[in-house]
Write a protein that holds these residues in place. Structure first.
Motif, PDB file in Angstrom:
ATOM      1  N   ASP B  19      63.357 -46.920 -23.354  1.00 45.70           N
ATOM      2  CA  ASP B  19      62.447 -46.314 -22.378  1.00 45.70           C
ATOM      3  C   ASP B  19      62.961 -44.952 -21.910  1.00 45.70           C
ATOM      4  O   ASP B  19      62.179 -44.035 -21.670  1.00 45.70           O
ATOM      5  N   PHE B  22      62.173 -42.408 -24.506  1.00 44.57           N
ATOM      6  CA  PHE B  22      60.728 -42.176 -24.499  1.00 44.57           C
ATOM      7  C   PHE B  22      60.338 -41.290 -23.313  1.00 44.57           C
ATOM      8  O   PHE B  22      59.547 -40.355 -23.457  1.00 44.57           O
ATOM      9  N   ASN B  23      60.932 -41.564 -22.151  1.00 45.56           N
ATOM     10  CA  ASN B  23      60.656 -40.722 -20.979  1.00 45.56           C
ATOM     11  C   ASN B  23      61.034 -39.266 -21.260  1.00 45.56           C
ATOM     12  O   ASN B  23      60.302 -38.335 -20.905  1.00 45.56           O
ATOM     13  N   LEU B  26      58.523 -37.610 -23.336  1.00 47.07           N
ATOM     14  CA  LEU B  26      57.320 -37.222 -22.595  1.00 47.07           C
ATOM     15  C   LEU B  26      57.578 -36.002 -21.713  1.00 47.07           C
ATOM     16  O   LEU B  26      56.688 -35.172 -21.520  1.00 47.07           O
ATOM     17  N   GLU B  27      58.791 -35.891 -21.182  1.00 51.60           N
ATOM     18  CA  GLU B  27      59.139 -34.683 -20.433  1.00 51.60           C
ATOM     19  C   GLU B  27      58.978 -33.451 -21.328  1.00 51.60           C
ATOM     20  O   GLU B  27      58.408 -32.432 -20.927  1.00 51.60           O
ATOM     21  N   ALA B  29      57.181 -33.236 -24.044  1.00 45.20           N
ATOM     22  CA  ALA B  29      55.766 -33.071 -24.384  1.00 45.20           C
ATOM     23  C   ALA B  29      55.020 -32.381 -23.235  1.00 45.20           C
ATOM     24  O   ALA B  29      54.187 -31.498 -23.460  1.00 45.20           O
ATOM     25  N   SER B  30      55.332 -32.763 -22.010  1.00 43.47           N
ATOM     26  CA  SER B  30      54.675 -32.150 -20.856  1.00 43.47           C
ATOM     27  C   SER B  30      54.971 -30.653 -20.818  1.00 43.47           C
ATOM     28  O   SER B  30      54.091 -29.822 -20.610  1.00 43.47           O
ATOM     29  N   GLU B  31      56.234 -30.331 -21.058  1.00 41.80           N
ATOM     30  CA  GLU B  31      56.652 -28.933 -21.036  1.00 41.80           C
ATOM     31  C   GLU B  31      55.966 -28.142 -22.158  1.00 41.80           C
ATOM     32  O   GLU B  31      55.512 -27.023 -21.971  1.00 41.80           O
ATOM     33  N   TRP B  33      53.156 -28.848 -23.416  1.00 43.51           N
ATOM     34  CA  TRP B  33      51.761 -28.696 -23.039  1.00 43.51           C
ATOM     35  C   TRP B  33      51.560 -27.551 -22.048  1.00 43.51           C
ATOM     36  O   TRP B  33      50.640 -26.751 -22.177  1.00 43.51           O
ATOM     37  N   LEU B  78      48.544 -35.635 -27.500  1.00 43.91           N
ATOM     38  CA  LEU B  78      49.128 -36.848 -26.923  1.00 43.91           C
ATOM     39  C   LEU B  78      48.875 -38.072 -27.784  1.00 43.91           C
ATOM     40  O   LEU B  78      49.723 -38.962 -27.876  1.00 43.91           O
ATOM     41  N   LEU B  82      51.856 -40.563 -28.951  1.00 41.19           N
ATOM     42  CA  LEU B  82      51.858 -41.991 -28.594  1.00 41.19           C
ATOM     43  C   LEU B  82      51.677 -42.871 -29.827  1.00 41.19           C
ATOM     44  O   LEU B  82      52.326 -43.903 -29.960  1.00 41.19           O
ATOM     45  N   VAL B  85      54.892 -43.312 -31.770  1.00 40.91           N
ATOM     46  CA  VAL B  85      55.808 -44.304 -31.203  1.00 40.91           C
ATOM     47  C   VAL B  85      55.327 -45.709 -31.562  1.00 40.91           C
ATOM     48  O   VAL B  85      56.108 -46.552 -32.017  1.00 40.91           O
TER      49      VAL B  85
END
Ligand SMILES: C[S@@+](CC[C@H](N)C(=O)[O-])C[C@H]1O[C@@H](n2cnc3c(N)ncnc32)[C@H](O)[C@@H]1O
Lengths: 365, 97
Positions: B19, B22-23, B26-27, B29-31, B33, B78, B82, B85
């Motif tokens: 996890d 994975f977090n 996503l951090e 991926a957010s950046e 984006w 996204l 996802l 994964v």
């Protein structure tokens, strides 16, 4: 006529003057986009669950026991990755949501704070920290620091979290509040009390629907009440706002002809729900109405939706949702002395689920 | 090699839950984006105005067309993350649900 805008028309009930910087906007849109992007994974989970005849039979004559449904679904999903990825993605999403919204607020604090500030915070009656029940300190929905985790959490939650996350995910959630306000049986209310009023999302619908009534809002979150006061003032309204537990408001006996709430009950434990009904009874004058709207009972939801509600509650910081989805509110109302108790579903999936009742006239008929 | 050195160390041997990785993904991926969005805004403003300031970019609110394009790109991006994964998880393990 509002001025035409280049940006998005804001959803009902939101302040169009609230503009984030590019990072704040893009970060929150990313979080909303992530929920949307889970759709294909969710569809596969749903198809798998619904392909099981054992699960499809849930909720029939054998009753709607949520534990056995959860077990049956867990067995069905065992060895498949989708729900695990959904879980990890939503957990991260929830964890970063409030901090990111707070950061977005701070990035434009000079412009946003004047829109967030309450005109007269001292006018909010406060029963004090001693009256705050332990369960309320829990970080609901992962809200960092709880409902009062930031001085302007009411604003942040209402203008940023609702606008960027909840409305895109759930549609026009304020229309549901308007529909519930409209279900109250009379037209001529003089004094309405909204328990768990938050930032006044439902309170505003009550005030618009019953313009002659004096409006009281009760909540435990000072930050929410302050922004409720601001939202009322922006519309030329003046509400009496009280920081107190809904089960012990300190308001006088028999001062209201409608006592109502929207999605308060699933945030409090069953013993407190019983006390809230007793308090509503006390606040109502004889003949007054109770209208409480909350989560739909699992037994009315169908297996997939009931499973999803319960999974979301467990994994999304909603410790009192499961009891609220199983409690018999009609029986609670009757035990508190109410009569003419009835329940109604106002939307698809039996949501909003509304319990209506009346405090009998004295001497009773 | 003689001496005191770990030549082939393994640190993330399961003591860090998946996890956590994975977090972090996503951090990132957010950046990514945020940057993609910023580029799209920048391109649009340059096309419309020829030059831009930092404030122009920061306070720009995309109109309906750009909003829709960004929403579609965000979703496609996204879904890729996802789904990749989900596709990598080996079958047949007990998991929390
Ligand atoms: C989900 S929000 C609903 C807010 C609003 N009624 C609406 O329509 O969106 C629940 C609210 O109930 C408040 N709350 C929770 N437990 C409470 C209690 N025991 N007494 C008063 N307010 C409470 C929370 O602070 C929060 O503002």
């Amino acid at each position: 006529m509002p001025a035409p805008q280049q940006g998005p028309a804001v959803p009902d009930g939101m302040n169009p003057a609230v503009v984030l910087d590019q990072r704040g906007r893009a970060e929150l849109e990313f979080l909303a986009g992530m929920r949307a992007a889970l759709t294909p994974l969710r569809a596969r989970v749903r198809a798998r669950i619904e392909s099981s005849p054992q699960i499809a039979a849930w909720g029939g004559d054998d009753g709607a026991d949520i534990e056995s449904l959860r077990e049956a679904v867990a067995a069905e999903l065992d060895g498949t990755p989708e729900q695990d990825v959904i879980g990890a993605a939503l957990r991260w999403n929830r964890q970063v949501l409030t901090p990111r919204a707070v950061d977005a607020f701070h990035a434009r604090r000079d412009a946003l704070e004047p829109l967030a500030t309450a005109p007269d915070p001292d006018a909010i009656a406060d029963r004090g920290d001693e009256t705050v029940p332990r369960y309320w300190r829990y970080e609901f929905h992962g809200t960092r620091g709880g409902w009062d985790g930031h001085e302007h959490m009411g604003f942040v939650h209402h203008e940023l979290v609702y606008r960027y996350l909840l409305v895109p995910a759930f549609g026009d959630i304020f229309a549901q509040r308007a529909a519930v306000a409209d279900r109250a049986p009379r037209e001529d209310y003089e004094s309405i009390c909204d328990l768990g009023c938050g930032t006044g999302q439902y309170t505003l619908k009550l005030a618009e629907r019953y313009p002659a009534a004096r409006i009281t809002g009760v909540d435990l979150s000072m930050a929410s009440l302050r922004y409720a006061q601001r939202r009322a003032a922006d519309r030329g309204m003046d509400w009496r706002l009280v920081r107190a537990p809904a089960e012990d408001t300190g308001l006088p006996d028999g001062g209201h002809d409608l006592v109502t709430s929207f999605i308060l009950l699933h945030e409090i434990p069953p013993h407190a729900i019983e006390k809230v009904f007793a308090e509503a009874f006390r606040l109502l004058r004889p003949g007054g109405d109770l209208v409480f709207s909350d989560v739909a009972p699992y037994r009315l939801r169908g297996p997939y939706q009931a499973w999803l509600d319960d999974w979301d509650a467990e994994n999304g910081h909603e410790p009192w949702w499961r009891p609220a989805a199983r409690i018999d509110l009609a029986a609670v109302a009757e035990a508190a002395g109410f009569t003419e108790v009835r329940q109604e579903a106002l939307g698809p999936g039996s949501y909003p689920w509304v319990t209506l009742a009346r405090r009998p006239q004295e001497g009773g008929t | 090699m003689p001496g005191f050195a770990a030549d082939h160390p393994v640190y993330l041997d399961g003591s860090v839950p998946m996890d956590g990785l994975f977090n972090a993904l996503l951090e990132v991926a957010s950046e990514v984006w945020v940057l993609r969005d910023r580029f799209a805004v920048l391109e649009q403003l340059l096309r419309e105005r020829g030059s831009v300031t930092r404030d122009d970019i920061d306070l720009f609110q995309p109109g309906p067309e750009l909003r829709e394009r960004l929403a579609a790109e965000r979703r496609a991006f996204l879904e890729r993350v996802l789904e990749s994964v989900a596709a990598a998880t080996p079958p047949g393990q007990e998991r929390a649900r």
